[in-house]
Design a protein around this motif. Structure first.
Motif, PDB file in Angstrom:
ATOM      1  N   SER A 148       0.869  -1.183   0.000  1.00  0.00           N
ATOM      2  CA  SER A 148       0.000   0.000   0.000  1.00  0.00           C
ATOM      3  C   SER A 148       0.905   1.232   0.000  1.00  0.00           C
ATOM      4  N   ASN A 149       0.344   2.402  -0.269  1.00  0.00           N
ATOM      5  CA  ASN A 149       1.160   3.629  -0.284  1.00  0.00           C
ATOM      6  C   ASN A 149       1.806   3.899   1.076  1.00  0.00           C
ATOM      7  N   GLN A 150       1.070   3.645   2.155  1.00  0.00           N
ATOM      8  CA  GLN A 150       1.634   3.853   3.500  1.00  0.00           C
ATOM      9  C   GLN A 150       2.830   2.928   3.730  1.00  0.00           C
ATOM     10  N   GLU A 151       2.691   1.688   3.274  1.00  0.00           N
ATOM     11  CA  GLU A 151       3.788   0.722   3.438  1.00  0.00           C
ATOM     12  C   GLU A 151       4.978   1.087   2.548  1.00  0.00           C
ATOM     13  N   ARG A 152       4.701   1.664   1.379  1.00  0.00           N
ATOM     14  CA  ARG A 152       5.794   2.116   0.518  1.00  0.00           C
ATOM     15  C   ARG A 152       6.598   3.215   1.206  1.00  0.00           C
ATOM     16  N   VAL A 153       5.894   4.130   1.876  1.00  0.00           N
ATOM     17  CA  VAL A 153       6.581   5.195   2.617  1.00  0.00           C
ATOM     18  C   VAL A 153       7.508   4.573   3.668  1.00  0.00           C
ATOM     19  N   THR A 154       6.994   3.553   4.378  1.00  0.00           N
ATOM     20  CA  THR A 154       7.798   2.864   5.398  1.00  0.00           C
ATOM     21  C   THR A 154       9.044   2.237   4.781  1.00  0.00           C
ATOM     22  N   LEU A 155       8.873   1.530   3.645  1.00  0.00           N
ATOM     23  CA  LEU A 155      10.008   0.893   2.966  1.00  0.00           C
ATOM     24  C   LEU A 155      11.027   1.939   2.524  1.00  0.00           C
ATOM     25  N   LEU A 156      10.543   3.064   1.969  1.00  0.00           N
ATOM     26  CA  LEU A 156      11.448   4.116   1.489  1.00  0.00           C
ATOM     27  C   LEU A 156      12.202   4.757   2.652  1.00  0.00           C
ATOM     28  N   GLU A 157      11.548   4.869   3.811  1.00  0.00           N
ATOM     29  CA  GLU A 157      12.232   5.428   4.979  1.00  0.00           C
ATOM     30  C   GLU A 157      13.343   4.494   5.462  1.00  0.00           C
ATOM     31  N   LEU A 158      13.090   3.180   5.358  1.00  0.00           N
ATOM     32  CA  LEU A 158      14.128   2.205   5.718  1.00  0.00           C
ATOM     33  C   LEU A 158      15.293   2.263   4.726  1.00  0.00           C
ATOM     34  N   MET A 159      14.968   2.449   3.439  1.00  0.00           N
ATOM     35  CA  MET A 159      16.017   2.583   2.416  1.00  0.00           C
ATOM     36  C   MET A 159      16.820   3.853   2.662  1.00  0.00           C
ATOM     37  N   MET A 160      16.130   4.910   3.053  1.00  0.00           N
ATOM     38  CA  MET A 160      16.777   6.190   3.344  1.00  0.00           C
ATOM     39  C   MET A 160      17.807   6.016   4.469  1.00  0.00           C
ATOM     40  N   ALA A 161      17.398   5.298   5.512  1.00  0.00           N
ATOM     41  CA  ALA A 161      18.300   5.069   6.652  1.00  0.00           C
ATOM     42  C   ALA A 161      19.537   4.290   6.205  1.00  0.00           C
ATOM     43  N   GLU A 162      19.319   3.314   5.318  1.00  0.00           N
ATOM     44  CA  GLU A 162      20.413   2.478   4.819  1.00  0.00           C
ATOM     45  C   GLU A 162      21.374   3.288   3.944  1.00  0.00           C
ATOM     46  N   VAL A 163      20.822   4.120   3.047  1.00  0.00           N
ATOM     47  CA  VAL A 163      21.631   4.929   2.123  1.00  0.00           C
ATOM     48  C   VAL A 163      22.424   5.995   2.882  1.00  0.00           C
ATOM     49  N   SER A 164      21.813   6.524   3.959  1.00  0.00           N
ATOM     50  CA  SER A 164      22.434   7.630   4.705  1.00  0.00           C
ATOM     51  C   SER A 164      23.638   7.192   5.532  1.00  0.00           C
ATOM     52  N   GLU A 165      23.756   5.889   5.782  1.00  0.00           N
ATOM     53  CA  GLU A 165      24.855   5.402   6.619  1.00  0.00           C
ATOM     54  C   GLU A 165      26.206   5.708   5.980  1.00  0.00           C
ATOM     55  N   ASN A 166      27.099   6.233   6.778  1.00  0.00           N
ATOM     56  CA  ASN A 166      28.445   6.543   6.261  1.00  0.00           C
ATOM     57  C   ASN A 166      29.403   5.408   6.597  1.00  0.00           C
TER      58      ASN A 166
END
Length: 265
Positions: free
Chosen positions: A112-130
């Motif tokens: 669902s769109n809400q779940e997509r937002v959740t997945l994208l936020e998890l991807m964001m956290a992963e990408v942001s890691e240095n």
């Protein structure tokens, strides 16, 4: 209590023991995992996630791509969304599911769109890691970037729905905003920048979106209006408020040391 204890026992005998992991996977996947992940008791779900995390490896993650097994991965995401304190579901997504671009693509289509937002936020956290990225991880990020850029190009106009008050929380628009956030982060990393700079249509889409949101903000007072008077904390924290600045950031990143894109702009 018996189910909780049984799952804890399975988690313990699987830890660091390949033979036990093989036996559990053979007997429990996918049916028993799915039964426990949809159980009414939070601890049963948490312990099931622990067992699943312990048994997963790159080979088994690919088994989740099978249409009959995909519900297990979908359920893990739902568990994370509903029980944010569940560390095991978080680890399954970040350490395993996000490492398989084909699985992310298959999941995204079913969410669902809400779940997509959740997945994208998890991807964001992963990408942001240095941290130092291996060539394999670099390849995974590039494939994520291709997919997310395609989603953004397809859905970018959904954000314009936020110009009307009744659509102030339009879920499709919120997905687009999160897609832009992840693309901004990906283009801030040298490893993905050149790859994204060369993607056909991404720069043009960002410029068109900026033009359209700017125009929408001038035609009527709405979330994209520069002089929009903020009333109350809720509006100030609205995710669309930064949308134009993030578009400009994306355009700037795509132009960084890239004469072809600079000329296009």
């Amino acid at each position: 209590s018996a189910l909780r204890c049984s799952l804890q026992f399975l988690g313990n005998i699987a830890a660091g023991n390949g033979d036990s992991q093989n036996s559990i996977w053979k007997c429990a996947f996918p049916d028993l995992f799915l039964t426990c992940l949809t159980y009414s008791d939070e601890k049963v779900i948490a312990y099931c996630c622990m067992v699943l995390f312990t048994c997963l490896n790159s080979e088994r993650v690919r088994e989740l791509l099978d249409p009959g097994n995909l519900p297990v991965a979908l359920r893990v995401l739902k568990v994370y969304k509903e029980q944010l304190e569940s560390e095991w579901s978080f680890l399954i997504v970040t350490d395993h599911l996000l490492k398989c671009p084909e699985l992310v693509k298959a999941l995204y289509a079913k969410l669902s769109n809400q779940e997509r937002v959740t997945l994208l936020e998890l991807m964001m956290a992963e990408v942001s890691e240095n941290h130092a990225v291996t060539s394999e991880e670099m390849n995974v990020f590039q494939r994520h970037a291709d997919f997310l850029a395609g989603c953004f190009q397809e859905k970018c106009e959904a954000v314009l729905k936020l110009t009307s008050a009744e659509d102030g929380e339009d879920e499709e628009a919120l997905v687009t905003i999160r897609l832009l956030d992840v693309l901004c982060e990906l283009t801030s990393k040298n490893g993905q920048l050149e790859h994204l700079q060369a993607l056909p249509g991404l720069l043009e889409t960002a410029i068109d979106s900026l033009r359209l949101t700017h125009l929408a903000g001038r035609q009527a007072v709405n979330i994209f209006t520069a002089t929009h008077a903020m009333t109350g904390q809720e509006e100030i924290s609205h995710p669309a408020v930064d949308f134009k600045s993030h578009l400009i950031r994306l355009i700037g990143n795509l132009c960084y040391k890239n004469k072809e894109n600079q000329d296009k702009v």
